[in-house]
Enzyme design. Structure first.
Site, PDB file in Angstrom:
ATOM      1  N   GLU A 159      12.112  -4.578  -2.110  1.00 20.96           N
ATOM      2  CA  GLU A 159      12.199  -3.768  -1.130  1.00 20.96           C
ATOM      3  C   GLU A 159      12.114  -4.539   0.405  1.00 20.96           C
ATOM      4  O   GLU A 159      12.227  -5.508   0.470  1.00 20.96           O
ATOM      5  CB  GLU A 159      10.862  -2.768  -1.098  1.00 20.96           C
ATOM      6  N   ASP A 170       5.865   7.323  -3.031  1.00 22.25           N
ATOM      7  CA  ASP A 170       6.054   6.006  -4.051  1.00 22.25           C
ATOM      8  C   ASP A 170       5.687   6.897  -5.395  1.00 22.25           C
ATOM      9  O   ASP A 170       6.364   6.445  -6.182  1.00 22.25           O
ATOM     10  CB  ASP A 170       5.217   5.102  -3.868  1.00 22.25           C
ATOM     11  N   LYS A 176      -3.802  -0.920  -2.008  1.00 23.52           N
ATOM     12  CA  LYS A 176      -4.906  -1.458  -0.751  1.00 23.52           C
ATOM     13  C   LYS A 176      -5.996  -0.336  -0.932  1.00 23.52           C
ATOM     14  O   LYS A 176      -5.746   0.885  -1.045  1.00 23.52           O
ATOM     15  CB  LYS A 176      -4.254  -1.502   0.248  1.00 23.52           C
TER      16      LYS A 176
HETATM   17  N1  PSU Z   1       2.137  -2.220   0.880  1.00 24.87           N
HETATM   18  C1  PSU Z   1       2.327  -3.208   1.667  1.00 24.87           C
HETATM   19  N2  PSU Z   1       3.275  -3.254   2.670  1.00 24.87           N
HETATM   20  C2  PSU Z   1       4.085  -2.245   2.805  1.00 24.87           C
HETATM   21  C3  PSU Z   1       3.938  -1.222   2.118  1.00 24.87           C
HETATM   22  C4  PSU Z   1       2.927  -0.953   1.396  1.00 24.87           C
HETATM   23  O1  PSU Z   1       1.519  -4.277   1.461  1.00 24.87           O
HETATM   24  O2  PSU Z   1       4.856  -2.676   3.673  1.00 24.87           O
HETATM   25  C5  PSU Z   1       4.978  -0.207   2.284  1.00 24.87           C
HETATM   26  C6  PSU Z   1       5.821   0.154   0.982  1.00 24.87           C
HETATM   27  O3  PSU Z   1       7.345  -0.317   1.336  1.00 24.87           O
HETATM   28  C7  PSU Z   1       5.501   1.147   0.620  1.00 24.87           C
HETATM   29  C8  PSU Z   1       5.062   2.108   1.822  1.00 24.87           C
HETATM   30  O4  PSU Z   1       6.450   1.953  -0.405  1.00 24.87           O
HETATM   31  O5  PSU Z   1       4.502   1.037   2.339  1.00 24.87           O
HETATM   32  C9  PSU Z   1       4.229   3.245   1.368  1.00 24.87           C
HETATM   33  O6  PSU Z   1       4.182   4.051   2.697  1.00 24.87           O
HETATM   34  P1  PSU Z   1       3.715   5.592   2.713  1.00 24.87           P
HETATM   35  O7  PSU Z   1       2.416   5.401   2.294  1.00 24.87           O
HETATM   36  O8  PSU Z   1       3.979   6.039   4.070  1.00 24.87           O
HETATM   37  O9  PSU Z   1       4.651   6.164   1.665  1.00 24.87           O
END
Ligand code: PSU
Ligand code: MN
Length: 299
Positions: free
Chosen positions: A21, A138, A155
């Protein structure tokens, strides 16, 4: 969508390919380290005999297999946005450049015919989601696209048990790599368990193959813990996460800005220790993804 030349050649030859990604590069890591990490991951893959397919959007065009110039462009672009699946058509019409989240990277990877994807951490259910409804896209994407996705868990800025429950609801199997302790990204054990453990890349490839034969469309999520020696000190981790969440609430940050804010906060507040853990996580997931891609390609 355009498929990069190196990826098209590997697809035609049936060679192993690993999708990566780009939100980690555009919104997850500080410059100039971000580009370096992106390029190193690709090098690591080539050295392992696997073709890298880094996925991103450059001036409106979704690309599966960015070349080095395209990667550098999104890594250094101040106007780069964070893109999920719903944003793709808008980015296309407006000519936006963006980092792709796990959700849209998974969408584009399967559309191109790439079957394995490594990331750092996954999005999931945010704490307080029963009121805010904040759940990462996701999760929905993993229910829809039959990939193998390697991550180091989610996390603890997220609600981990709620995320694991949602995986169950969405028919997404979660397999611990050589463990049943679900990892917590920065730390090797989140304190929660998964039901299944797999001990080799071949076993994971066999699970994916059985899924495909059954016609099940969801991803297999492989949870690969960060090695103990690289994890963030769990006490520091817990303290900083509480602060990060309080700060986020106080500032009224919401929507797709929440995850980048929390990641950046952790990096600043642990004087880079979380960054080192983050990079070790990523290298480990790229390495395991490469082995799974090879095992799948030889089946
Ligand atoms: N976890 C990480 N680094 C990141 C992300 C998640 O350690 O950059 C990013 C990933 O691209 C994941 C996104 O798909 O955050 C999820 O964001 P949201 O919670 O807004 O869907
Ligand atoms: Mn969200």
């Amino acid at each position: 969508m355009r498929i990069g030349e190196h990826v098209a050649a590997a697809l035609a030859a049936g060679q192993p390919i690993l999708a990566l990604e780009s939100t980690i590069i555009t919104h997850g890591l500080p410059r100039p380290r971000n580009l370096k990490v992106g390029l190193e991951a690709q090098e690591q893959l080539r050295a392992a005999g696997v073709t890298p397919a880094t996925i991103g959007v450059v001036r409106g065009e979704a690309i599966v297999g960015l070349n080095d110039d395209e990667l550098a462009e999104i890594a250094n672009d101040d106007s780069v946005v964070k893109l999920s699946v719903r944003d793709l058509p808008i980015a296309a019409v407006r000519g936006l450049s963006g980092g792709t989240t796990v959700a849209v990277t998974a969408f584009l990877a399967q559309k191109a015919g790439v079957r394995v994807f490594s990331t750092g951490g996954l999005g999931g259910v945010h704490r307080g989601a029963s009121e805010t409804f904040d759940e990462s896209a996701d999760l929905i994407a993993l229910a829809q696209y039959p990939l193998v996705l390697v991550s180091a868990g989610v996390k603890s800025i997220l609600d981990i048990p709620a995320t694991l429950e949602r995986f169950e609801t969405l028919n997404v199997p979660v397999v611990g790599y050589r463990t049943k302790h679900y990892p917590g990204f920065y730390v090797s054990d989140s304190g929660y368990e998964v039901e299944y453990q797999a001990d080799s890349p071949e076993e994971i490839a066999a699970i994916a193959k059985a899924r495909d034969e059954l016609g099940i469309k969801s991803a297999v999520v492989v949870a690969n813990p960060v090695p103990k020696e690289f994890e963030l000190d769990p006490a520091l981790h817990d303290a900083k996460i509480e602060q990060a969440l309080a700060e986020c609430k106080a500032r009224g940050i919401h929507g797709h800005d929440i995850t980048p804010f929390l990641l950046d906060y952790m990096q600043r507040e642990t004087s880079g220790e979380s960054l080192e853990a983050n990079l070790a996580v990523y290298r480990g997931n790229v390495a395991l993804g490469a082995e799974i891609a090879k095992a799948l390609a030889s089946k």
